[in-house]
Design a protein around this motif. Structure first.
Motif, PDB file in Angstrom:
ATOM      1  N   GLN A  52     -20.034  62.165  71.297  1.00 58.76           N
ATOM      2  CA  GLN A  52     -20.367  62.603  72.658  1.00 58.76           C
ATOM      3  C   GLN A  52     -21.565  63.546  72.661  1.00 58.76           C
ATOM      4  O   GLN A  52     -22.431  63.467  73.538  1.00 58.76           O
ATOM      5  CB  GLN A  52     -19.151  63.294  73.285  1.00 58.76           C
ATOM      6  N   VAL A  53     -21.640  64.434  71.656  1.00 60.94           N
ATOM      7  CA  VAL A  53     -22.773  65.367  71.590  1.00 60.94           C
ATOM      8  C   VAL A  53     -24.070  64.599  71.341  1.00 60.94           C
ATOM      9  O   VAL A  53     -25.123  64.873  71.954  1.00 60.94           O
ATOM     10  CB  VAL A  53     -22.533  66.419  70.494  1.00 60.94           C
ATOM     11  N   LEU A  54     -24.061  63.617  70.426  1.00 62.30           N
ATOM     12  CA  LEU A  54     -25.258  62.827  70.148  1.00 62.30           C
ATOM     13  C   LEU A  54     -25.687  62.038  71.376  1.00 62.30           C
ATOM     14  O   LEU A  54     -26.897  61.896  71.649  1.00 62.30           O
ATOM     15  CB  LEU A  54     -24.991  61.885  68.975  1.00 62.30           C
ATOM     16  N   ALA A  55     -24.741  61.518  72.139  1.00 63.99           N
ATOM     17  CA  ALA A  55     -25.094  60.807  73.369  1.00 63.99           C
ATOM     18  C   ALA A  55     -25.774  61.739  74.358  1.00 63.99           C
ATOM     19  O   ALA A  55     -26.762  61.369  75.020  1.00 63.99           O
ATOM     20  CB  ALA A  55     -23.842  60.193  73.989  1.00 63.99           C
ATOM     21  N   GLU A  56     -25.264  62.976  74.469  1.00 63.01           N
ATOM     22  CA  GLU A  56     -25.878  63.953  75.372  1.00 63.01           C
ATOM     23  C   GLU A  56     -27.266  64.355  74.886  1.00 63.01           C
ATOM     24  O   GLU A  56     -28.193  64.541  75.688  1.00 63.01           O
ATOM     25  CB  GLU A  56     -24.974  65.178  75.504  1.00 63.01           C
ATOM     26  N   LEU A  57     -27.422  64.511  73.568  1.00 65.06           N
ATOM     27  CA  LEU A  57     -28.744  64.862  73.032  1.00 65.06           C
ATOM     28  C   LEU A  57     -29.751  63.738  73.283  1.00 65.06           C
ATOM     29  O   LEU A  57     -30.925  63.987  73.616  1.00 65.06           O
ATOM     30  CB  LEU A  57     -28.633  65.151  71.532  1.00 65.06           C
ATOM     31  N   ALA A  58     -29.302  62.492  73.133  1.00 63.97           N
ATOM     32  CA  ALA A  58     -30.200  61.366  73.411  1.00 63.97           C
ATOM     33  C   ALA A  58     -30.599  61.357  74.884  1.00 63.97           C
ATOM     34  O   ALA A  58     -31.784  61.150  75.226  1.00 63.97           O
ATOM     35  CB  ALA A  58     -29.516  60.063  73.034  1.00 63.97           C
ATOM     36  N   ALA A  59     -29.599  61.603  75.784  1.00 61.75           N
ATOM     37  CA  ALA A  59     -29.918  61.645  77.213  1.00 61.75           C
ATOM     38  C   ALA A  59     -30.840  62.810  77.537  1.00 61.75           C
ATOM     39  O   ALA A  59     -31.731  62.702  78.402  1.00 61.75           O
ATOM     40  CB  ALA A  59     -28.618  61.746  78.014  1.00 61.75           C
ATOM     41  N   LEU A  60     -30.650  63.944  76.832  1.00 64.75           N
ATOM     42  CA  LEU A  60     -31.498  65.112  77.068  1.00 64.75           C
ATOM     43  C   LEU A  60     -32.939  64.826  76.660  1.00 64.75           C
ATOM     44  O   LEU A  60     -33.889  65.152  77.399  1.00 64.75           O
ATOM     45  CB  LEU A  60     -30.933  66.309  76.288  1.00 64.75           C
ATOM     46  N   GLU A  61     -33.140  64.248  75.458  1.00 66.26           N
ATOM     47  CA  GLU A  61     -34.503  63.949  75.002  1.00 66.26           C
ATOM     48  C   GLU A  61     -35.166  62.927  75.916  1.00 66.26           C
ATOM     49  O   GLU A  61     -36.370  63.009  76.188  1.00 66.26           O
ATOM     50  CB  GLU A  61     -34.452  63.427  73.565  1.00 66.26           C
ATOM     51  N   GLU A  62     -34.388  61.969  76.416  1.00 65.53           N
ATOM     52  CA  GLU A  62     -34.956  60.980  77.325  1.00 65.53           C
ATOM     53  C   GLU A  62     -35.377  61.623  78.637  1.00 65.53           C
ATOM     54  O   GLU A  62     -36.415  61.264  79.224  1.00 65.53           O
ATOM     55  CB  GLU A  62     -33.927  59.883  77.580  1.00 65.53           C
ATOM     56  N   ALA A  63     -34.576  62.628  79.102  1.00 66.12           N
ATOM     57  CA  ALA A  63     -34.913  63.301  80.352  1.00 66.12           C
ATOM     58  C   ALA A  63     -36.162  64.163  80.214  1.00 66.12           C
ATOM     59  O   ALA A  63     -36.838  64.447  81.207  1.00 66.12           O
ATOM     60  CB  ALA A  63     -33.730  64.155  80.812  1.00 66.12           C
ATOM     61  N   ARG A  64     -36.471  64.599  79.016  1.00 63.93           N
ATOM     62  CA  ARG A  64     -37.644  65.456  78.815  1.00 63.93           C
ATOM     63  C   ARG A  64     -38.969  64.700  78.973  1.00 63.93           C
ATOM     64  O   ARG A  64     -40.011  65.303  79.137  1.00 63.93           O
ATOM     65  CB  ARG A  64     -37.574  66.088  77.433  1.00 63.93           C
ATOM     66  N   GLY A  65     -38.944  63.402  78.836  1.00 63.01           N
ATOM     67  CA  GLY A  65     -40.185  62.646  79.024  1.00 63.01           C
ATOM     68  C   GLY A  65     -40.438  61.671  77.902  1.00 63.01           C
ATOM     69  O   GLY A  65     -39.745  61.648  76.879  1.00 63.01           O
ATOM     70  N   PRO A  66     -41.517  60.812  78.091  1.00 67.57           N
ATOM     71  CA  PRO A  66     -41.816  59.780  77.090  1.00 67.57           C
ATOM     72  C   PRO A  66     -42.158  60.324  75.708  1.00 67.57           C
ATOM     73  O   PRO A  66     -41.875  59.677  74.707  1.00 67.57           O
ATOM     74  CB  PRO A  66     -43.009  59.048  77.703  1.00 67.57           C
ATOM     75  N   GLN A  67     -42.726  61.543  75.684  1.00 62.03           N
ATOM     76  CA  GLN A  67     -43.101  62.093  74.378  1.00 62.03           C
ATOM     77  C   GLN A  67     -41.886  62.394  73.497  1.00 62.03           C
ATOM     78  O   GLN A  67     -42.019  62.575  72.281  1.00 62.03           O
ATOM     79  CB  GLN A  67     -43.965  63.354  74.553  1.00 62.03           C
ATOM     80  N   HIS A  68     -40.694  62.468  74.093  1.00 58.54           N
ATOM     81  CA  HIS A  68     -39.474  62.759  73.324  1.00 58.54           C
ATOM     82  C   HIS A  68     -38.654  61.500  73.050  1.00 58.54           C
ATOM     83  O   HIS A  68     -37.510  61.586  72.605  1.00 58.54           O
ATOM     84  CB  HIS A  68     -38.595  63.754  74.094  1.00 58.54           C
ATOM     85  N   ALA A  69     -39.262  60.320  73.304  1.00 62.85           N
ATOM     86  CA  ALA A  69     -38.541  59.074  73.101  1.00 62.85           C
ATOM     87  C   ALA A  69     -38.120  58.862  71.653  1.00 62.85           C
ATOM     88  O   ALA A  69     -36.994  58.391  71.387  1.00 62.85           O
ATOM     89  CB  ALA A  69     -39.390  57.895  73.589  1.00 62.85           C
ATOM     90  N   PRO A  70     -38.989  59.189  70.628  1.00 62.07           N
ATOM     91  CA  PRO A  70     -38.540  58.997  69.237  1.00 62.07           C
ATOM     92  C   PRO A  70     -37.282  59.821  68.907  1.00 62.07           C
ATOM     93  O   PRO A  70     -36.373  59.342  68.224  1.00 62.07           O
ATOM     94  CB  PRO A  70     -39.749  59.444  68.415  1.00 62.07           C
ATOM     95  N   ALA A  71     -37.252  61.069  69.395  1.00 62.71           N
ATOM     96  CA  ALA A  71     -36.077  61.906  69.118  1.00 62.71           C
ATOM     97  C   ALA A  71     -34.840  61.325  69.794  1.00 62.71           C
ATOM     98  O   ALA A  71     -33.737  61.294  69.225  1.00 62.71           O
ATOM     99  CB  ALA A  71     -36.322  63.336  69.601  1.00 62.71           C
ATOM    100  N   ALA A  72     -35.036  60.829  71.040  1.00 63.13           N
ATOM    101  CA  ALA A  72     -33.907  60.215  71.740  1.00 63.13           C
ATOM    102  C   ALA A  72     -33.395  59.006  70.987  1.00 63.13           C
ATOM    103  O   ALA A  72     -32.177  58.784  70.865  1.00 63.13           O
ATOM    104  CB  ALA A  72     -34.327  59.831  73.154  1.00 63.13           C
ATOM    105  N   LEU A  73     -34.330  58.181  70.453  1.00 58.87           N
ATOM    106  CA  LEU A  73     -33.937  57.005  69.703  1.00 58.87           C
ATOM    107  C   LEU A  73     -33.177  57.379  68.433  1.00 58.87           C
ATOM    108  O   LEU A  73     -32.183  56.729  68.073  1.00 58.87           O
ATOM    109  CB  LEU A  73     -35.179  56.176  69.352  1.00 58.87           C
ATOM    110  N   ALA A  74     -33.636  58.436  67.762  1.00 56.67           N
ATOM    111  CA  ALA A  74     -32.958  58.869  66.536  1.00 56.67           C
ATOM    112  C   ALA A  74     -31.522  59.302  66.833  1.00 56.67           C
ATOM    113  O   ALA A  74     -30.570  58.937  66.120  1.00 56.67           O
ATOM    114  CB  ALA A  74     -33.741  60.010  65.891  1.00 56.67           C
ATOM    115  N   TYR A  75     -31.360  60.083  67.921  1.00 57.02           N
ATOM    116  CA  TYR A  75     -29.995  60.501  68.292  1.00 57.02           C
ATOM    117  C   TYR A  75     -29.141  59.296  68.670  1.00 57.02           C
ATOM    118  O   TYR A  75     -27.942  59.223  68.361  1.00 57.02           O
ATOM    119  CB  TYR A  75     -30.045  61.479  69.464  1.00 57.02           C
TER     120      TYR A  75
END
Length: 656
Positions: free
Chosen positions: A318-341
């Motif tokens: 659940q925490v990793l899902a939230e982190l992925a959603a958080l990185e995605e909400a921050r913008g396209p520049q955070h897409a790699p981090a979202a993908l990793a999570y």
């Protein structure tokens, strides 16, 4: 272990170990050892274990079953604190066996209450191992014990635990039913009403998950009223977390953030890392909805570290899902981090799916076993109904035979009753005749005793008169003649001294003769009555012997019948003689008490005493008993070597 199970362990030890046939000091040592180990449970578990083993050894040496059971409870709690739930279950089961043996020997409500506590702990340890069915079986066993002892606090805890088990098995209606049962107990006398908070919060979370927010809000308000009690403060984190979940589901994110922060602070004070990880997840999720990305990132990363330390796969996912959603909400520049999570989350989901599959299989097996049991119950009920119908048919056929048999038995009963009545009448007549014969025999013996006593008294009176008038007069005449001779003769000094000594001895003989005559039939008894005569006897003994005699009377203003006075006088005279001759007493108390028609005579001395059971009765005691029987009274002798003797005579004064 869940808070409920720990709380029940604490209750168990708080009221444990009363002494029953053992040394109170030793059982108190066992109780102190267990209490000390409980105090060290979380700070020094090694020392706590040593203390419990000492208590177990002492209890085994005494054969103290309750102490053995209490020791196993504490050993099980130590194992549960370290997460060794299988070992905890085994130890709790040993405790249950010991307490069950104690209950079979002494079936008391207290022991049955302890059995309920231990069964609850078994269920909690099984629940921690995801053994839902064994957990529910243990909880239901505990519910039977608590229902029998009317322990509503224990039932409240059990219904909460059963609701958790039902929820774990996916049985939402049953979970809701158990929670409502728990809340229904608020109408009963509860020692810990603050325990209503867990079922309220569980019900709020269940209703929120079902999108029944209006009902959830009502129960949340009830939980707030319970939290107003000072004793409910230990549930602060649970209450604030439930408020946060409710506010989050109703899109009130600022209020949810405040509640989650309060709960997090309380959990950190308690040192509960598992709950802290879950609250950090809730706080990060709420901060993301509020657009506080930095705060959300910090909370989620910290929660991920704690979840990994706790090896909690579900919280990590659940925490990793939230982190992925958080990185995605921050913008396209955070897409790699979202993908990793997201990839990490998928890997954990695959691992968790295997565990969930195993868990689902276990749940299905549990449901299957439950269904089988229900089917078996249905079959048994059908068989029972068929048997009842067959029994009813047979009973109908037997009624006619029974009616005929009843008529025959009635006739036999009447004949038997008549026979018994005749036999009873004959027995009563025989018993009546036997009583009459016995009464006549007793009356004959009484008359014989009365005649003997009257003859003795007449003979004593005649001898006393002959001694006083005959021999007493002769001695007085001799003394007069000798006195006259002494006055007319001039004797040598030696002869004069011898003559004077002879006169002195003659005076002593005359006095002794008069004393014997007075004892045989005292003039004071005939002229002045019993009290005066006994007072003379007591005074004479006090002046003439190394003996102090106290004479006390009550209620004897009027004289008794003459025969009664003579018999009582002889009784007291014989008892005083025994005290003087045999008891070697220095003090004697004589008491005569009259209350209406009842009379009591007590003669008590401080002599050497004797053993009435080991001493054969002599002539004196036989004479005393004969006079008591003549009075139709009772004689009670109390004596022991070195403790003196007390003789108590009770009788009724006959009407004139």
């Amino acid at each position: 272990m869940p808070p409920f199970a720990v709380f029940l362990c604490l209750l168990l030890l708080a009221g444990f170990l009363p002494a029953r046939g053992q040394s109170a000091a030793v059982t108190e040592q066992v109780r102190q050892l267990l209490q000390s180990s409980q105090a060290l449970l979380r700070t020094d578990s090694a020392q706590a274990a040593r203390l419990v083993r000492q208590a177990l050894a002492r209890s085994r040496a005494l054969g103290f079953t309750e102490g053995i059971g209490g020791s196993y409870v504490m050993l099980g709690q130590l194992q549960a604190e370290h997460g060794h739930y299988a070992a905890a279950v085994a130890l709790f089961q040993q405790a249950e066996q010991q307490l069950a043996a104690a209950y079979r020997a002494h079936p008391t409500p207290r022991l049955r209450y302890y059995l309920g506590l231990v069964a609850n702990n078994i269920g909690s340890a099984e629940w921690e191992q995801d053994h839902a069915l064994p957990s529910m079986v243990a909880y239901l066993r505990a519910a039977d014990h608590f229902t029998a002892t009317r322990n509503y606090d224990g039932l409240l805890v059990l219904y909460c635990n059963l609701a958790d088990c039902a929820g774990d098995l996916g049985q939402r209606p049953q979970q809701l039913a158990y929670l409502q049962r728990a809340l229904a107990l608020q109408t009963q006398p509860l020692h810990h009403p603050e325990q209503l908070l867990p079922p309220y919060t569980s019900l709020v979370q269940l209703l929120v998950a079902q999108r029944r927010t209006a009902e959830a809000g009502h129960y949340l308000e009830q939980a707030r009223l319970v939290m107003a009690q000072p004793e409910a403060e230990r549930y602060r984190a649970l209450y604030e977390r439930t408020r946060g979940i409710y506010f989050f589901k109703t899109n009130r994110y600022p209020q949810a953030q405040v509640s989650f922060r309060r709960a997090l602070a309380d959990v950190r004070r308690q040192g509960n890392a598992k709950d802290e990880a879950g609250l950090l997840l809730e706080l990060g999720r709420t901060s993301r909805r509020l657009g506080h990305y930095a705060a959300a990132d910090a909370a989620l990363r910290q929660g991920l570290r704690l979840a990994r330390a706790q090896q909690s796969l579900s919280v990590q996912t659940q925490v990793l899902a939230e982190l992925a959603a958080l990185e995605e909400a921050r913008g396209p520049q955070h897409a790699p981090a979202a993908l990793a999570y997201f990839k990490q989350m998928k890997a954990l989901e695959d691992q968790l799916a295997g565990e969930e599959t195993k868990r689902s299989i276990l749940q299905l097996e549990a449901r299957y076993q439950t269904r089988q049991q229900q089917q078996q119950i249905a079959v048994l009920r059908a068989q029972r109904q068929t048997q009842q119908q067959e029994l009813h048919r047979r009973a109908t056929l037997n009624y006619a035979a029974l009616a005929l048999l009843a008529v025959l038995l009635g006739a036999l009963a009447l004949g038997y009753a008549a026979l018994r009545a005749r036999q009873k009448l004959a027995a009563q007549q025989q018993a009546s005749q036997a009583r009459k014969i016995e009464e006549l025999e007793q009356e004959r013996q009484r008359l014989a005793t009365e005649a003997m006593l009257r003859g003795q008294d007449d003979e004593r009176r005649r001898l006393a008169r002959d001694l006083h008038d005959g021999l007493g007069g002769m001695l007085s005449t001799v003394k007069y003649y000798l006195g006259t001779v002494r006055a007319g003769l001039a004797l040598p000094e030696a002869s004069a001294q011898l003559f004077a000594r002879a006169l002195h001895h003659l005076d002593g003989a005359t006095g002794e003769l008069r004393r014997v005559a007075r004892d045989m039939m005292p003039e004071a008894l005939q002229q002045f009555g019993l009290v005066a005569a006994l007072q003379d006897v007591c005074d004479a003994l006090s002046h003439g012997q190394d003996l102090r005699v106290q004479f006390q009377t009550y209620g004897l203003a009027e004289r008794l019948p003459q025969r009664i006075e003579v018999v009582v006088y002889r009784l007291v005279q014989e008892l005083l003689h025994n005290a003087l001759k045999h008891a070697q007493a220095s003090q004697v108390i004589v008491q005569l008490v009259r209350t209406g028609a009842q009379m009591q005579v007590v003669v008590e001395d401080d002599g050497r005493g004797f053993d009435p059971a080991a001493t054969s009765r002599g002539v004196g005691l036989h004479s005393i008993q004969a006079r008591v029987d003549y009075l139709r009274g009772t004689l009670d002798l109390h004596s022991s070597p070195g403790q003196g003797t007390t003789a108590t005579i009770d009788f009724s004064i006959p009407e004139a």
